[in-house]
Design a protein around this motif. Structure first.
Motif, PDB file in Angstrom:
ATOM      1  N   ALA A  23       0.831  -1.208   0.000  1.00  0.00           N
ATOM      2  CA  ALA A  23       0.000   0.000   0.000  1.00  0.00           C
ATOM      3  C   ALA A  23       0.864   1.256   0.000  1.00  0.00           C
ATOM      4  N   THR A  86     -13.060   5.961  -1.834  1.00  0.00           N
ATOM      5  CA  THR A  86     -11.763   6.564  -2.119  1.00  0.00           C
ATOM      6  C   THR A  86     -10.885   5.637  -2.958  1.00  0.00           C
ATOM      7  N   ARG A  87     -10.841   4.391  -2.582  1.00  0.00           N
ATOM      8  CA  ARG A  87     -10.034   3.423  -3.338  1.00  0.00           C
ATOM      9  C   ARG A  87     -10.553   3.260  -4.751  1.00  0.00           C
ATOM     10  N   ARG A  88     -11.853   3.216  -4.906  1.00  0.00           N
ATOM     11  CA  ARG A  88     -12.446   3.051  -6.234  1.00  0.00           C
ATOM     12  C   ARG A  88     -12.113   4.238  -7.134  1.00  0.00           C
ATOM     13  N   GLY A 130      -7.011  10.832  -2.673  1.00  0.00           N
ATOM     14  CA  GLY A 130      -6.938   9.495  -2.080  1.00  0.00           C
ATOM     15  C   GLY A 130      -5.601   9.138  -1.485  1.00  0.00           C
ATOM     16  N   LEU A 134      -6.241   7.375   1.916  1.00  0.00           N
ATOM     17  CA  LEU A 134      -6.003   5.937   2.016  1.00  0.00           C
ATOM     18  C   LEU A 134      -4.871   5.625   2.982  1.00  0.00           C
ATOM     19  N   ILE A 194      -2.162  -0.758  -5.039  1.00  0.00           N
ATOM     20  CA  ILE A 194      -3.338  -0.295  -4.299  1.00  0.00           C
ATOM     21  C   ILE A 194      -4.451  -1.333  -4.353  1.00  0.00           C
ATOM     22  N   ARG A 195      -4.596  -1.969  -5.504  1.00  0.00           N
ATOM     23  CA  ARG A 195      -5.646  -2.979  -5.658  1.00  0.00           C
ATOM     24  C   ARG A 195      -5.452  -4.140  -4.684  1.00  0.00           C
ATOM     25  N   ILE A 198      -4.516  -2.444  -0.424  1.00  0.00           N
ATOM     26  CA  ILE A 198      -5.476  -1.685   0.384  1.00  0.00           C
ATOM     27  C   ILE A 198      -6.844  -2.332   0.229  1.00  0.00           C
ATOM     28  N   ASP A 201     -13.270  -0.357  -0.290  1.00  0.00           N
ATOM     29  CA  ASP A 201     -13.977   0.647   0.504  1.00  0.00           C
ATOM     30  C   ASP A 201     -15.129   0.016   1.282  1.00  0.00           C
TER      31      ASP A 201
END
Length: 479
Positions: A23, A86-88, A130, A134, A194-195, A198, A201
Motif C-alpha cells: 500500500a 476513495t479506493r475506487r 486518495g 487511504l 493499491i488494488r 489496500i 472501501d
C-alpha cells in the motif's frame, strides 16, 4: 461482519510500515507521478514547439493546463471519493491517467497536446485526494501516520526535483512523447499495489449525503479562475484586462459557491468542519507555507540568473539546498514531534520558515551563503509543518470526509503559493521601469529589483507570521 470490514480493521492496526508495504509503495508511486508530471515536460517545450509548430501561447497552455485542472478539481473529486469510495476513485483515476498519457502518441497538433495534458490533469485530480486519505486508513497511531506521510511526500519531492533532469536524459535517446508514455507502466504499478495492498472501501464509512453538483462546479470554477488569475498576473502583470476579468470572475464564483453551500441541504463541504480548531490550524499552516514557498520560488531563481548572471543550470544547483533539506529531514520529523509535541513542533517549524524568509529578505542580496541558509531554514520548517498539518486535517475530520480534507489541504497551499507569486510579481513589476530581463544591465536596475524583492518578501513574511500565530492559538485549543 463482512470480510472487507475485518480487513480494514486489521490494516488499521498495522504496527509498522513494513506490514503494509504494498500500500505504501502504491501511494508513493501515485504521488511520485503527480509531481513528475508537474515538471517533466517543461524541459521538452522547445522540442515540442519545433515538432508541433506551437506558438508561445500554445506552450503556455501545454505547461499550465495540467496544473490548473489538477489544482482546480481536487476538492470536487475529494467529495466524489468520500461518497463513492476513495479506493475506487483512485483506481479509476489511475486507469484514466494511463489512457490519457498513452493518447499522446496520437497527438499531431498543439491543441491535441493541450487536450491530453488537460485529461492527465483531470485524472491526477482524481487520484490526489486518495493518497493521504487511504494512508490514513492504514494506521491508528499518529506516529505511524507521520512516518508514512513523510515517506510518501519524500518520494514525491524526489520526483519534483529530478523531473527536469530525467526529462533531459530521456530526450537524449527517445522522442518527447516518451515522457508521457512512461506514465503508463508507473500508473499500472500503482494500481496493482493499491488494488492488492489496500482493502476495498467499506460502504459504512462513506458520506451518504447526495453530491452537490452545482456547488462542486462553483468551487472548481473558483479555484481554477484564482490559479489562472495568478498565472496571468505573473506573466502579463495588471496592465492587461485579462487578469482583472479572471480575478473578477473568481470573486463572483467564490461568492456563488459560499451562498450555495450555506443554503443547500446537502453542501459539498460543510463549512462548520473547517471551524474545528485542529482543522482550521492545519489549513492556516498550509496557507502560510504556500506564501513562504512563493516568496522563495519566484525570487531566488530570478536573482541568481538576472542579477548575478548565473546560467539556468547553475541556478538549478543553487536551489538544491531546499530540495536536499526537504528530502533529508523527512525521516526525523516523527522524532521531532515526539519530543516537542505537535502543539509546539508546529510553531517551531513555522518559526524556522519565517527565519528563512527574513534571512533572504534582509541578507540574500549580499552573498549566496545567505540564500543557502534561507533555503535550508525555510525548507526544514516547511517539511515539519506540512506533515503535522496533513495529519491534523486527517485526524480532525470525520472518516467520511477524509478525501475532501486531503484535497482541501493541498488546494489551500497551492492557491496560497499562486497568490504569493502574484503578489511578488506585482511588486517587482511595479518597481521596475524597464524589462525584467534587463535588470542586471545597470547598478540602478539591480538595486531596484533587490529592493522590490525585499519589500515583497517582507510583506509575505508578515502575512505568513500572522497566519502562523493564529494557527498556533487554534492548535492550542485543540489540545
Amino acid at each position: 461482519m463482512s470480510a472487507d470490514v475485518l480487513d480494514v480493521r486489521e490494516q488499521a492496526r498495522a504496527t509498522s510500515l513494513r506490514a503494509v508495504w504494498p500500500a505504501i509503495l502504491g501511494l508513493s508511486v501515485v504521488f511520485l507521478v503527480e509531481m513528475l508530471d508537474n515538471s517533466v515536460l517543461n524541459v521538452a517545450l522547445p522540442t515540442i514547439a519545433r515538432d508541433l509548430n506551437a506558438s508561445a501561447s500554445d506552450l503556455q497552455w501545454i505547461a499550465s493546463g495540467y496544473s490548473l485542472l489538477f489544482g482546480g478539481l481536487m476538492i470536487a473529486f475529494g467529495a466524489v471519493a468520500d461518497r463513492y469510495g476513495t479506493r475506487r476513485v483512485m483506481l479509476i483515476g489511475l486507469s484514466l491517467f494511463a489512457l490519457a498519457s498513452l493518447a499522446v502518441l496520437a497527438v499531431r497538433t498543439p491543441g491535441g497536446l493541450v487536450a491530453v495534458r488537460a485529461a492527465i490533469g483531470v485524472a491526477a485530480a482524481m487520484t490526489a485526494p486518495g493518497t493521504m486519505a487511504l494512508c490514513f486508513r492504514l494506521f491508528d497511531a499518529d506516529n505511524l501516520l507521520m512516518r508514512a506521510t513523510a515517506l510518501i511526500s519524500t518520494v514525491g519531492l524526489v520526483g519534483l526535483a529530478v523531473g527536469p533532469t530525467l526529462g533531459g536524459l530521456v530526450l537524449q535517446v527517445l522522442p518527447w512523447q516518451a515522457l508521457l508514455v512512461l506514465n503508463v507502466p508507473v500508473a499500472a504499478l500503482a494500481a496493482m499495489c493499491i488494488r492488492f495492498g489496500i482493502p476495498a472501501d467499506d460502504p459504512a464509512h462513506r458520506n451518504r449525503a447526495p453530491l452537490d453538483l452545482p456547488g462542486a462546479l462553483l468551487g472548481t470554477a473558483t479555484i481554477i479562475l484564482a490559479l489562472w488569475t495568478a498565472t496571468l498576473v505573473v506573466e502579463d502583470g495588471w496592465s492587461r484586462a485579462t487578469p482583472w476579468l479572471a480575478g473578477a470572475a473568481a470573486v463572483v464564483s467564490a461568492v456563488g459557491f459560499v451562498v450555495r453551500e450555506r443554503r443547500t441541504a446537502h453542501p459539498m463541504f460543510d463549512f462548520a468542519l473547517i471551524k474545528r480548531p485542529r482543522v482550521a490550524a492545519s489549513l492556516a499552516y498550509q496557507a502560510a507555507l504556500g506564501l513562504g514557498m512563493a516568496a522563495l520560488a519566484y525570487s531566488v531563481s530570478l536573482q541568481l540568473q538576472l542579477v548575478w548572471g548565473w546560467s539556468p543550470a547553475e541556478a538549478a544547483l543553487g536551489n538544491l539546498p531546499q530540495v536536499i533539506t526537504m528530502i533529508a529531514i523527512g525521516p526525523f520529523v516523527e522524532k521531532f514531534v515526539e519530543r516537542f509535541g505537535a502543539g509546539r513542533a508546529g510553531p517551531i517549524g513555522a518559526a524556522a520558515v519565517i527565519a528563512g524568509l527574513l534571512s533572504y529578505a534582509l541578507l540574500g542580496r549580499y552573498h549566496y551563503a545567505w540564500i543557502a541558509v534561507a533555503l535550508v531554514l525555510a525548507s526544514a520548517g516547511m517539511r515539519v509543518v506540512m506533515i503535522i498539518a496533513t495529519v491534523g486535517v486527517m485526524r480532525g475530520l470525520p472518516e467520511d470526509r477524509t478525501a475532501i480534507g486531503a484535497a482541501l489541504t493541498d488546494t489551500s497551499q497551492e492557491v496560497a503559493t499562486s497568490v504569493g507569486m502574484a503578489v511578488t510579481g506585482t511588486i517587482v513589476a511595479a518597481a521596475l521601469t524597464g524589462s525584467l530581463a534587463n535588470v542586471g544591465a545597470s547598478a540602478a536596475g539591480v538595486r531596484t529589483f533587490e529592493n522590490a524583492v525585499t519589500v515583497a518578501t517582507l510583506a509575505l513574511t508578515v502575512v505568513c507570521a500572522a497566519l502562523v500565530a493564529w494557527a498556533a492559538r487554534r492548535s492550542a485549543k485543540a489540545e
